[in-house]
Design a protein around this motif. Structure first.
Motif, PDB file in Angstrom:
ATOM      1  N   GLN A  13       1.011  -1.110   0.044  1.00 35.97           N
ATOM      2  CA  GLN A  13       0.328   0.135  -0.293  1.00 35.97           C
ATOM      3  C   GLN A  13       0.686   1.427  -0.659  1.00 35.97           C
ATOM      4  N   VAL A  14       2.104   1.043   0.376  1.00 36.93           N
ATOM      5  CA  VAL A  14       3.281   2.275   0.507  1.00 36.93           C
ATOM      6  C   VAL A  14       2.971   3.064  -1.551  1.00 36.93           C
ATOM      7  N   LEU A  15       3.103   2.710  -2.218  1.00 34.35           N
ATOM      8  CA  LEU A  15       3.385   3.358  -3.346  1.00 34.35           C
ATOM      9  C   LEU A  15       2.273   3.498  -3.664  1.00 34.35           C
ATOM     10  N   VAL A  16       1.660   4.526  -4.433  1.00 34.93           N
ATOM     11  CA  VAL A  16      -0.225   4.921  -4.067  1.00 34.93           C
ATOM     12  C   VAL A  16       0.124   4.873  -5.466  1.00 34.93           C
ATOM     13  N   ALA A  17       1.051   5.560  -6.332  1.00 35.47           N
ATOM     14  CA  ALA A  17       0.904   5.831  -8.089  1.00 35.47           C
ATOM     15  C   ALA A  17       2.178   6.119  -8.128  1.00 35.47           C
ATOM     16  N   PRO A  18       2.588   5.967  -9.700  1.00 36.96           N
ATOM     17  CA  PRO A  18       4.137   6.256  -9.516  1.00 36.96           C
ATOM     18  C   PRO A  18       3.320   7.823 -10.836  1.00 36.96           C
ATOM     19  N   ILE A  19       4.890   9.191 -11.300  1.00 41.83           N
ATOM     20  CA  ILE A  19       4.288  10.184 -11.731  1.00 41.83           C
ATOM     21  C   ILE A  19       4.908  10.419 -12.843  1.00 41.83           C
ATOM     22  N   VAL A  20       4.093  10.738 -13.779  1.00 38.51           N
ATOM     23  CA  VAL A  20       4.784  10.562 -15.054  1.00 38.51           C
ATOM     24  C   VAL A  20       4.368  11.533 -15.329  1.00 38.51           C
ATOM     25  N   SER A  21       5.333  13.097 -15.279  1.00 36.51           N
ATOM     26  CA  SER A  21       5.434  14.346 -15.820  1.00 36.51           C
ATOM     27  C   SER A  21       6.685  14.376 -16.471  1.00 36.51           C
ATOM     28  N   GLU A  22       6.706  15.770 -17.058  1.00 37.27           N
ATOM     29  CA  GLU A  22       7.911  16.051 -17.780  1.00 37.27           C
ATOM     30  C   GLU A  22       9.198  15.730 -16.827  1.00 37.27           C
ATOM     31  N   LYS A  23       8.533  16.643 -15.423  1.00 38.69           N
ATOM     32  CA  LYS A  23       9.393  16.496 -14.581  1.00 38.69           C
ATOM     33  C   LYS A  23      10.240  15.230 -14.278  1.00 38.69           C
ATOM     34  N   ALA A  24       9.296  14.445 -13.863  1.00 39.98           N
ATOM     35  CA  ALA A  24      10.172  13.306 -13.339  1.00 39.98           C
ATOM     36  C   ALA A  24      10.812  12.532 -15.240  1.00 39.98           C
ATOM     37  N   THR A  25       9.922  12.545 -16.499  1.00 39.54           N
ATOM     38  CA  THR A  25      11.113  11.879 -17.026  1.00 39.54           C
ATOM     39  C   THR A  25      12.335  12.679 -17.294  1.00 39.54           C
ATOM     40  N   MET A  26      12.379  13.670 -16.658  1.00 43.30           N
ATOM     41  CA  MET A  26      14.059  15.067 -17.015  1.00 43.30           C
ATOM     42  C   MET A  26      14.597  13.582 -15.337  1.00 43.30           C
TER      43      MET A  26
END
Length: 104
Positions: A13-26
């Motif tokens: 349960q600790v990991l809710v969701a991956p964050i996929v954004s421009e900053k996360a990709t960089m």
């Protein structure tokens, strides 16, 4: 793996969701790090253990950022976004985590 044992149900349960954004990709391209939205009360050790358990990779380190939710107006009513806790998980060299769903 870490020497301390955690409850496996909690780690799921600790990991809710991956964050996929421009900053996360960089960040991923620059420092081999993956970004996750995690529970508000998750510790760095729990996050590390959860990523190693779920994705079968070796974690080098975990950085955590708490972001306060913004106050927003919807016409006359005032609403508030939720606070978000993000974890930047750095993977050891040679390790890779593919969240895009593409076949490797």
């Amino acid at each position: 793996m870490s020497t301390t044992k955690f409850d496996e149900g909690r780690l799921m349960q600790v990991l809710v969701a991956p964050i996929v954004s421009e900053k996360a990709t960089m960040v991923a391209e620059k420092s081999n790090a993956v970004t996750f939205k995690v529970l508000q009360n998750a510790t760095k050790h729990e996050i590390k253990a959860a990523v190693e358990l779920l994705f079968k990779v070796e974690v080098l380190g975990v950085s955590v950022v708490n972001t306060k939710g913004k106050t927003k107006r919807f016409g006359k009513t005032v609403g508030r976004r939720d606070n978000v806790r993000k974890a930047y998980v750095r993977l050891k060299p040679g390790q890779e985590l593919n969240l895009s769903g593409e076949a490797a």
